[in-house]
Design an enzyme around this catalytic site. Sequence first.
Site, PDB file in Angstrom:
ATOM      1  N   TYR A  20      -6.552   2.013   2.289  1.00 58.66           N
ATOM      2  CA  TYR A  20      -6.403   1.456   0.942  1.00 58.66           C
ATOM      3  C   TYR A  20      -7.580   0.545   0.600  1.00 58.66           C
ATOM      4  O   TYR A  20      -8.064  -0.219   1.433  1.00 58.66           O
ATOM      5  CB  TYR A  20      -5.088   0.666   0.814  1.00 58.66           C
ATOM      6  CG  TYR A  20      -4.934   0.045  -0.566  1.00 58.66           C
ATOM      7  CD1 TYR A  20      -4.421   0.800  -1.616  1.00 58.66           C
ATOM      8  CD2 TYR A  20      -5.342  -1.262  -0.828  1.00 58.66           C
ATOM      9  CE1 TYR A  20      -4.313   0.257  -2.895  1.00 58.66           C
ATOM     10  CE2 TYR A  20      -5.241  -1.809  -2.101  1.00 58.66           C
ATOM     11  CZ  TYR A  20      -4.726  -1.041  -3.130  1.00 58.66           C
ATOM     12  OH  TYR A  20      -4.624  -1.568  -4.390  1.00 58.66           O
TER      13      TYR A  20
ATOM     14  N   THR B 127     -15.190  38.245 -31.597  1.00 57.77           N
ATOM     15  CA  THR B 127     -16.009  37.843 -30.456  1.00 57.77           C
ATOM     16  C   THR B 127     -17.252  37.220 -31.089  1.00 57.77           C
ATOM     17  O   THR B 127     -17.689  37.670 -32.162  1.00 57.77           O
ATOM     18  CB  THR B 127     -16.408  39.031 -29.551  1.00 57.77           C
ATOM     19  OG1 THR B 127     -17.191  39.943 -30.314  1.00 57.77           O
ATOM     20  CG2 THR B 127     -15.189  39.767 -29.003  1.00 57.77           C
ATOM     21  N   HIS B 128     -17.786  36.211 -30.472  1.00 53.83           N
ATOM     22  CA  HIS B 128     -18.922  35.457 -31.042  1.00 53.83           C
ATOM     23  C   HIS B 128     -18.592  34.909 -32.431  1.00 53.83           C
ATOM     24  O   HIS B 128     -19.491  34.726 -33.245  1.00 53.83           O
ATOM     25  CB  HIS B 128     -20.188  36.315 -31.140  1.00 53.83           C
ATOM     26  CG  HIS B 128     -20.487  37.111 -29.915  1.00 53.83           C
ATOM     27  ND1 HIS B 128     -21.309  36.665 -28.904  1.00 53.83           N
ATOM     28  CD2 HIS B 128     -20.033  38.332 -29.509  1.00 53.83           C
ATOM     29  CE1 HIS B 128     -21.368  37.589 -27.942  1.00 53.83           C
ATOM     30  NE2 HIS B 128     -20.597  38.597 -28.292  1.00 53.83           N
TER      31      HIS B 128
ATOM     32  N   ASN C 218      -6.364  17.455 -45.233  1.00 48.53           N
ATOM     33  CA  ASN C 218      -7.083  17.542 -43.962  1.00 48.53           C
ATOM     34  C   ASN C 218      -6.164  17.863 -42.781  1.00 48.53           C
ATOM     35  O   ASN C 218      -5.060  17.330 -42.685  1.00 48.53           O
ATOM     36  CB  ASN C 218      -7.800  16.220 -43.686  1.00 48.53           C
ATOM     37  CG  ASN C 218      -8.844  15.917 -44.740  1.00 48.53           C
ATOM     38  OD1 ASN C 218      -9.469  16.830 -45.280  1.00 48.53           O
ATOM     39  ND2 ASN C 218      -9.015  14.638 -45.040  1.00 48.53           N
TER      40      ASN C 218
ATOM     41  N   GLU D 237      -7.061  18.235 -35.431  1.00 43.26           N
ATOM     42  CA  GLU D 237      -8.351  17.582 -35.148  1.00 43.26           C
ATOM     43  C   GLU D 237      -8.193  16.511 -34.075  1.00 43.26           C
ATOM     44  O   GLU D 237      -9.018  16.374 -33.172  1.00 43.26           O
ATOM     45  CB  GLU D 237      -8.900  16.909 -36.414  1.00 43.26           C
ATOM     46  CG  GLU D 237      -9.404  17.858 -37.465  1.00 43.26           C
ATOM     47  CD  GLU D 237      -9.796  17.087 -38.732  1.00 43.26           C
ATOM     48  OE1 GLU D 237     -10.988  16.804 -38.893  1.00 43.26           O
ATOM     49  OE2 GLU D 237      -8.906  16.775 -39.547  1.00 43.26           O
TER      50      GLU D 237
ATOM     51  N   SER E 131      -7.600  12.642 -48.619  1.00 39.04           N
ATOM     52  CA  SER E 131      -8.819  11.844 -48.563  1.00 39.04           C
ATOM     53  C   SER E 131      -8.691  10.709 -49.558  1.00 39.04           C
ATOM     54  O   SER E 131      -8.114  10.876 -50.628  1.00 39.04           O
ATOM     55  CB  SER E 131     -10.014  12.726 -48.905  1.00 39.04           C
ATOM     56  OG  SER E 131     -11.078  11.925 -49.389  1.00 39.04           O
TER      57      SER E 131
ATOM     58  N   LYS F 218      -4.317   3.623 -12.207  1.00 39.46           N
ATOM     59  CA  LYS F 218      -3.117   3.666 -13.048  1.00 39.46           C
ATOM     60  C   LYS F 218      -3.393   3.868 -14.529  1.00 39.46           C
ATOM     61  O   LYS F 218      -2.816   4.754 -15.160  1.00 39.46           O
ATOM     62  CB  LYS F 218      -2.259   2.426 -12.823  1.00 39.46           C
ATOM     63  CG  LYS F 218      -1.418   2.603 -11.589  1.00 39.46           C
ATOM     64  CD  LYS F 218      -0.847   1.326 -11.061  1.00 39.46           C
ATOM     65  CE  LYS F 218      -0.828   1.369  -9.563  1.00 39.46           C
ATOM     66  NZ  LYS F 218      -2.166   1.280  -8.932  1.00 39.46           N
TER      67      LYS F 218
ATOM     68  N   ASN G 115       0.809  -1.222   0.000  1.00 36.41           N
ATOM     69  CA  ASN G 115       0.000   0.000   0.000  1.00 36.41           C
ATOM     70  C   ASN G 115       0.845   1.275   0.000  1.00 36.41           C
ATOM     71  O   ASN G 115       0.566   2.212  -0.748  1.00 36.41           O
ATOM     72  CB  ASN G 115      -0.959   0.004   1.198  1.00 36.41           C
ATOM     73  CG  ASN G 115      -1.926  -1.166   1.145  1.00 36.41           C
ATOM     74  OD1 ASN G 115      -2.038  -1.831   0.107  1.00 36.41           O
ATOM     75  ND2 ASN G 115      -2.619  -1.426   2.248  1.00 36.41           N
TER      76      ASN G 115
ATOM     77  N   LYS H 265      -8.410  17.085 -51.392  1.00 36.02           N
ATOM     78  CA  LYS H 265      -8.440  17.416 -49.968  1.00 36.02           C
ATOM     79  C   LYS H 265      -7.096  17.335 -49.259  1.00 36.02           C
ATOM     80  O   LYS H 265      -6.266  16.495 -49.538  1.00 36.02           O
ATOM     81  CB  LYS H 265      -9.447  16.519 -49.238  1.00 36.02           C
ATOM     82  CG  LYS H 265     -10.853  16.836 -49.660  1.00 36.02           C
ATOM     83  CD  LYS H 265     -11.854  16.495 -48.605  1.00 36.02           C
ATOM     84  CE  LYS H 265     -11.697  17.366 -47.377  1.00 36.02           C
ATOM     85  NZ  LYS H 265     -12.559  16.905 -46.312  1.00 36.02           N
TER      86      LYS H 265
ATOM     87  N   GLN I 166      -6.437   0.459  -7.472  1.00 33.47           N
ATOM     88  CA  GLN I 166      -5.606  -0.061  -8.559  1.00 33.47           C
ATOM     89  C   GLN I 166      -6.067   0.508  -9.911  1.00 33.47           C
ATOM     90  O   GLN I 166      -5.299   0.565 -10.864  1.00 33.47           O
ATOM     91  CB  GLN I 166      -5.705  -1.591  -8.562  1.00 33.47           C
ATOM     92  CG  GLN I 166      -4.880  -2.276  -9.606  1.00 33.47           C
ATOM     93  CD  GLN I 166      -4.806  -3.775  -9.331  1.00 33.47           C
ATOM     94  OE1 GLN I 166      -4.214  -4.198  -8.350  1.00 33.47           O
ATOM     95  NE2 GLN I 166      -5.420  -4.569 -10.178  1.00 33.47           N
TER      96      GLN I 166
HETATM   97  N1  ARG Z   1      -1.568  -3.557  -7.438  1.00 33.00           N
HETATM   98  C1  ARG Z   1      -1.996  -2.801  -6.321  1.00 33.00           C
HETATM   99  C2  ARG Z   1      -2.452  -1.422  -6.755  1.00 33.00           C
HETATM  100  O1  ARG Z   1      -2.080  -1.014  -7.780  1.00 33.00           O
HETATM  101  C3  ARG Z   1      -0.912  -2.671  -5.307  1.00 33.00           C
HETATM  102  C4  ARG Z   1      -1.381  -2.531  -3.916  1.00 33.00           C
HETATM  103  C5  ARG Z   1      -2.082  -3.749  -3.527  1.00 33.00           C
HETATM  104  N2  ARG Z   1      -2.337  -3.802  -2.136  1.00 33.00           N
HETATM  105  C6  ARG Z   1      -3.110  -4.759  -1.618  1.00 33.00           C
HETATM  106  N3  ARG Z   1      -3.268  -4.774  -0.360  1.00 33.00           N
HETATM  107  N4  ARG Z   1      -3.689  -5.646  -2.385  1.00 33.00           N
HETATM  108  O2  ARG Z   1      -3.186  -0.740  -6.044  1.00 33.00           O
END
Ligand code: ARG
Length: 467
Positions: A318, A156-157, A286, A291, A278, A326, A111, A284, A323
């Site tokens: 925690y 403006t606008h 583009n 975009e 295109s 990420k 954690n 064209k 998780q």
């Molecule tokens: N893979 C977990 C995460 O990204 C790591 C921490 C996990 N901790 C646990 N007590 N299971 O959050």
Amino acid sequence: MSQKPWGGRFTRDTSKIVEEFTASIHFDKRLYKQDIRGSMVHARMLGKCGIITEAESKQIVQGLEEILAEIQRGEFAFLTELEDIHMAIERRLIEKIGEVGGKLHTARSRNDQVALDLRLYLREETQQLIDLIKQAQLSLLTLAENNLEVIMPGYTHLQRAQPILFAHHVMAYVEMLERDKERFQDCQKRINVLPLGSAALAGTSFPIDREFVARELGFQEVSRNSIDAVSDRDFVIETASVASLLMMHLSRLCEELVLWSSAEFGFIELSDAFCTGSSIMPQKKNPDVPELIRGKTGRVYGALLSLLTTMKSLPLAYNRDMQEDKEPIFEVIDTVKASLQILSELLLEVKVNRSRTFQAANDGFSTATDVADYLVRKGIPFRVAHEITGNLIRYCLEQGKKLLDLDLEEFRKFSRDFDSDILQVIQVSESVNSRKSRGGTARECVVKAIEEAKKRLGGLEIQKHRE
Ligand code: ARG
């Protein structure tokens, strides 16, 4: 039974689908460097504090070094059954150096470990973002400086409002990016706090030295509350939120690039190298890059919302939900970096069609405010001057004339205060250069703004990634 690092209290193997569902290794392997770096310092601290022996500490550090090299050589097996990068590395360490490898996790939990890894990662990445923002600012500055003579209508606008310098418009984006940079710098203050040593949530009974770890890893501060340290993801959300603001700015710039490069505006031409054609319409060209940056803004906002929602109502401390932080933040970082990089290069190759922008600034009645201001200088209250000018414009519309087509006699039909100098006042270049108020569009103000912005960037040079 497969050997889970937490397998002790279990009597049955984890089912395959659970392993797959709970694993994060396929994305958190990106944190291997941070994980190993954190573990090395942790091991050295354990040795220094006498929690493990110096010899054990050295063995662990040595093992970790070898694992780092294995990963970098592409020889490391990231196995789903080992769940995450933390356990995969620990398992390999034990494989390599034997039982002593199992001492690394003393006074630590995944954690605080994962919180550490993410902080190390975002500290580096936000620094790279700051550097990339500077590059984008340099490109904008170059575009402004190379087109200092270009006059265009300000809007403006999305209606023509008043003539401005193209460079002044471009410099507006330099300001936006300046604030984004400051926001990332501010974010870094809260990222740069050491969570390690909080263990699972309550701290540890081992005599650890958190200050040593903080110093070695370059953290400004040590977290003050172990529960907060393992459950806080504000720094992730904050980064995504600052990135969202940045993408919002980029999307506005990109929208203008798309509009301006259309036949309707014809203000700029994008380089062939940044456009595509295109498959059906041979004529064209583009503006795909702007975009797509505009479009990718959606991903970054989406990631922000996803992070906020993941964290909403989570009880302390925690929870495995976390998780899920990420992938969105990786997506944010990847998207913003790629967008800034390509935009910086594209901007350097923007060609401005100064006769088109000038013509657009002259069409319509973009100097009408200057006419009203002229009358104000003769002592007429602004509201009355506004009315007189309005009548003048109506007359022009009826006659199919522009302000520049009128002669002095026609002006004087509307007010006896008009003298021959009004014919100068309605020139767009006069209008632009009269706006000398601080932050205004007059050439001298814009030149100064460019100089000051350059100074802030401190002699940084443009880096080309392409070719
Ligand atoms: N893979 C977990 C995460 O990204 C790591 C921490 C996990 N901790 C646990 N007590 N299971 O959050």
